[in-house]
Design a protein around this motif. Sequence first.
Motif, PDB file in Angstrom:
ATOM      1  N   ILE A 117      37.264  38.567  35.930  1.00 50.34           N
ATOM      2  CA  ILE A 117      36.478  39.734  36.323  1.00 50.34           C
ATOM      3  C   ILE A 117      36.648  39.958  37.823  1.00 50.34           C
ATOM      4  N   ILE A 118      36.977  41.185  38.203  1.00 51.91           N
ATOM      5  CA  ILE A 118      37.134  41.555  39.607  1.00 51.91           C
ATOM      6  C   ILE A 118      36.186  42.718  39.874  1.00 51.91           C
ATOM      7  N   GLY A 119      35.244  42.521  40.795  1.00 55.96           N
ATOM      8  CA  GLY A 119      34.194  43.520  40.949  1.00 55.96           C
ATOM      9  C   GLY A 119      33.807  43.810  42.381  1.00 55.96           C
ATOM     10  N   LEU A 157      43.578  46.317  43.635  1.00 56.51           N
ATOM     11  CA  LEU A 157      43.988  45.157  42.843  1.00 56.51           C
ATOM     12  C   LEU A 157      44.253  45.547  41.390  1.00 56.51           C
ATOM     13  N   ALA A 158      43.490  46.495  40.879  1.00 54.68           N
ATOM     14  CA  ALA A 158      43.731  46.958  39.511  1.00 54.68           C
ATOM     15  C   ALA A 158      45.132  47.550  39.387  1.00 54.68           C
ATOM     16  N   SER A 159      45.539  48.330  40.389  1.00 58.34           N
ATOM     17  CA  SER A 159      46.873  48.936  40.344  1.00 58.34           C
ATOM     18  C   SER A 159      47.968  47.877  40.439  1.00 58.34           C
ATOM     19  N   ARG A 160      47.702  46.805  41.148  1.00 59.13           N
ATOM     20  CA  ARG A 160      48.713  45.767  41.361  1.00 59.13           C
ATOM     21  C   ARG A 160      48.817  44.806  40.185  1.00 59.13           C
ATOM     22  N   LEU A 161      47.721  44.621  39.456  1.00 58.65           N
ATOM     23  CA  LEU A 161      47.708  43.642  38.369  1.00 58.65           C
ATOM     24  C   LEU A 161      48.137  44.228  37.029  1.00 58.65           C
ATOM     25  N   LYS A 162      48.331  45.535  37.000  1.00 57.01           N
ATOM     26  CA  LYS A 162      48.834  46.151  35.774  1.00 57.01           C
ATOM     27  C   LYS A 162      50.226  45.595  35.477  1.00 57.01           C
ATOM     28  N   ASN A 165      50.973  39.015  36.155  1.00 59.26           N
ATOM     29  CA  ASN A 165      50.119  37.837  35.925  1.00 59.26           C
ATOM     30  C   ASN A 165      49.416  37.926  34.569  1.00 59.26           C
ATOM     31  N   THR A 166      50.210  37.995  33.531  1.00 56.50           N
ATOM     32  CA  THR A 166      49.698  38.342  32.204  1.00 56.50           C
ATOM     33  C   THR A 166      49.117  37.167  31.423  1.00 56.50           C
ATOM     34  N   ASN A 167      48.916  36.033  32.072  1.00 59.54           N
ATOM     35  CA  ASN A 167      48.276  34.909  31.377  1.00 59.54           C
ATOM     36  C   ASN A 167      46.775  35.103  31.231  1.00 59.54           C
ATOM     37  N   ASN A 168      46.237  36.121  31.888  1.00 56.77           N
ATOM     38  CA  ASN A 168      44.815  36.456  31.771  1.00 56.77           C
ATOM     39  C   ASN A 168      44.667  37.949  31.495  1.00 56.77           C
ATOM     40  N   ASN A 169      43.552  38.304  30.885  1.00 56.38           N
ATOM     41  CA  ASN A 169      43.127  39.702  30.862  1.00 56.38           C
ATOM     42  C   ASN A 169      42.340  39.965  32.142  1.00 56.38           C
ATOM     43  N   TYR A 170      42.123  41.242  32.469  1.00 55.27           N
ATOM     44  CA  TYR A 170      41.387  41.584  33.689  1.00 55.27           C
ATOM     45  C   TYR A 170      40.334  42.641  33.394  1.00 55.27           C
ATOM     46  N   LEU A 171      39.121  42.364  33.829  1.00 55.79           N
ATOM     47  CA  LEU A 171      38.031  43.326  33.726  1.00 55.79           C
ATOM     48  C   LEU A 171      37.657  43.754  35.141  1.00 55.79           C
ATOM     49  N   PHE A 172      37.765  45.051  35.409  1.00 60.11           N
ATOM     50  CA  PHE A 172      37.451  45.586  36.735  1.00 60.11           C
ATOM     51  C   PHE A 172      36.117  46.316  36.661  1.00 60.11           C
ATOM     52  N   MET A 173      35.215  45.958  37.575  1.00 65.03           N
ATOM     53  CA  MET A 173      33.866  46.504  37.512  1.00 65.03           C
ATOM     54  C   MET A 173      33.422  47.043  38.860  1.00 65.03           C
ATOM     55  N   ALA A 174      32.959  48.293  38.853  1.00 63.19           N
ATOM     56  CA  ALA A 174      32.276  48.876  40.008  1.00 63.19           C
ATOM     57  C   ALA A 174      30.792  48.896  39.657  1.00 63.19           C
ATOM     58  N   ALA A 198      34.625  33.705  27.405  1.00 68.53           N
ATOM     59  CA  ALA A 198      36.072  33.694  27.649  1.00 68.53           C
ATOM     60  C   ALA A 198      36.417  34.103  29.079  1.00 68.53           C
ATOM     61  N   VAL A 199      35.404  34.250  29.936  1.00 70.38           N
ATOM     62  CA  VAL A 199      35.665  34.617  31.330  1.00 70.38           C
ATOM     63  C   VAL A 199      36.132  33.385  32.095  1.00 70.38           C
ATOM     64  N   ASN A 200      37.262  33.505  32.746  1.00 69.08           N
ATOM     65  CA  ASN A 200      37.829  32.402  33.515  1.00 69.08           C
ATOM     66  C   ASN A 200      37.077  32.238  34.837  1.00 69.08           C
ATOM     67  N   TYR A 201      37.026  33.293  35.620  1.00 67.86           N
ATOM     68  CA  TYR A 201      36.266  33.290  36.870  1.00 67.86           C
ATOM     69  C   TYR A 201      36.039  34.726  37.304  1.00 67.86           C
ATOM     70  N   MET A 202      35.196  34.908  38.319  1.00 67.81           N
ATOM     71  CA  MET A 202      34.860  36.239  38.810  1.00 67.81           C
ATOM     72  C   MET A 202      35.117  36.313  40.308  1.00 67.81           C
ATOM     73  N   ILE A 203      35.732  37.412  40.758  1.00 62.92           N
ATOM     74  CA  ILE A 203      35.963  37.667  42.180  1.00 62.92           C
ATOM     75  C   ILE A 203      35.163  38.892  42.583  1.00 62.92           C
ATOM     76  N   ASN A 204      34.415  38.771  43.675  1.00 59.23           N
ATOM     77  CA  ASN A 204      33.591  39.871  44.181  1.00 59.23           C
ATOM     78  C   ASN A 204      33.979  40.180  45.619  1.00 59.23           C
ATOM     79  N   MET A 205      33.939  41.456  45.965  1.00 58.38           N
ATOM     80  CA  MET A 205      34.235  41.883  47.335  1.00 58.38           C
ATOM     81  C   MET A 205      33.116  42.792  47.818  1.00 58.38           C
ATOM     82  N   ASP A 206      32.490  42.416  48.902  1.00 58.73           N
ATOM     83  CA  ASP A 206      31.392  43.207  49.457  1.00 58.73           C
ATOM     84  C   ASP A 206      31.517  43.191  50.979  1.00 58.73           C
ATOM     85  N   MET A 207      31.767  44.356  51.561  1.00 63.16           N
ATOM     86  CA  MET A 207      31.964  44.490  53.005  1.00 63.16           C
ATOM     87  C   MET A 207      33.204  43.713  53.459  1.00 63.16           C
TER      88      MET A 207
END
Length: 407
Positions: A117-119, A157-162, A165-174, A198-207
């Motif tokens: 998850i990338i949010g 990152l969504a545009s770059r991961l399309k 790195n296909t060993n994972n699925n990606y969920l992008f959240m705003a 089934a979530v591997n890990y989550m990355i968050n970006m704020d400021m």
Amino acid sequence: MKQLFVLVFFLTIISCKKNYTHKDLIEEDVAFLADDALKGRATGTEGELTAAKYIADRFKEMGIEPKGTNGFFQKFTFLPKTDPHKDTEYVTMNSDSTITGTNVIGYIDNNADETIIIGAHFDHLGLGGDGSLHRGDTEIHNGADDNASGTSVMINLASRLKDKNTNNNYLFMAFSGEEMGLLGSNYFVKNPTIDTKAVNYMINMDMVGRLKEDKTIAVYGVGTSPRFSQTLNSLKGDFNLVEKESGVGPSDHTSFYLSDIPVLHFFTGQHEDYHKPSDDFDKLNYEGMYAISDYIFNVISELNESEKLAFRKTKNESEEVPRFKVGLGVVPDYLYSGKGMRIDGTREDTPAVKAGLKKGDVVLKLGEHEVTDMMSYMKALSTFEKGNTTKIVIERNGEKIEADLTF
């Protein structure tokens, strides 16, 4: 004229699908999200909904699948809190007393066993109100750094991961509702649109829009999985990392950590424009944002070959923060790693300004209390009440200065 430009740009984006390079649209995304036309993107407003539609269209043009409850959108309705000590109450019916937020969710399905998850939250403070540090007439708070910056890097990152790195699925959240208490991320973990087991890990970006010349970036949640620290340090290049172990903090990664998911949260530091109308498009470091996107992409790539990351509970540093009745009136430099508490900005008509404190000063002593870091500063501050007078010792340009201070 400015609003007309944004409208034309928006119509161009949604009508013309192109093959963009990964750097093309970070600035353009911030320009749209942080424009006056959106009136500060407060949760539940037309401005926030316009931003949500824009993000959904950006996902759509990249070929990312919708993963909300209604296309790309996951709406949630709640009663605003009147008691800060109580949890927000989510409700199913709209009324004059409720607010409806909108999460925007896109998905890359690589038919993998795990999902990353990338949010980033995309709401802000609207015209100010609760949470604003602005004093004066009502003004639009555009929230360029907080958090059009994180949202734009997430889209990047969504545009770059399309198809990468296909060993994972990606969920992008705003996320919506972050400024009102992490509401959108909290709602999602309670009402997920994927299997969170089934979530591997989550990355968050704020400021993440104010990277300074020394390239210091704080990364929170490093202790939530054993692999994180080594991976981050092996790929940091010329970044100066400030690692924070805890998975709990004032942004949306906390909601996922509390659901036993490893998290990383990226942050380039607070500043004088935080929660003020002056947090605008032209003050961001876009090359820095590109570099942060590169860094996160490389971290994801490095972890792509790994098995599902182990989750590890961390010490909740926020529980140690003392309560205090007074404030100095400064913006601390949370990325400072030297001795003391460095001031990154001051606020008008506050004890700090009246004592002659300036940006760049390092507080070494407050009354009888030595200040060695942020925690010792807050503990010292908690011993004072309004009306108390004391001495403060600072270091400025290598010289120690003592000043009188009145709270």
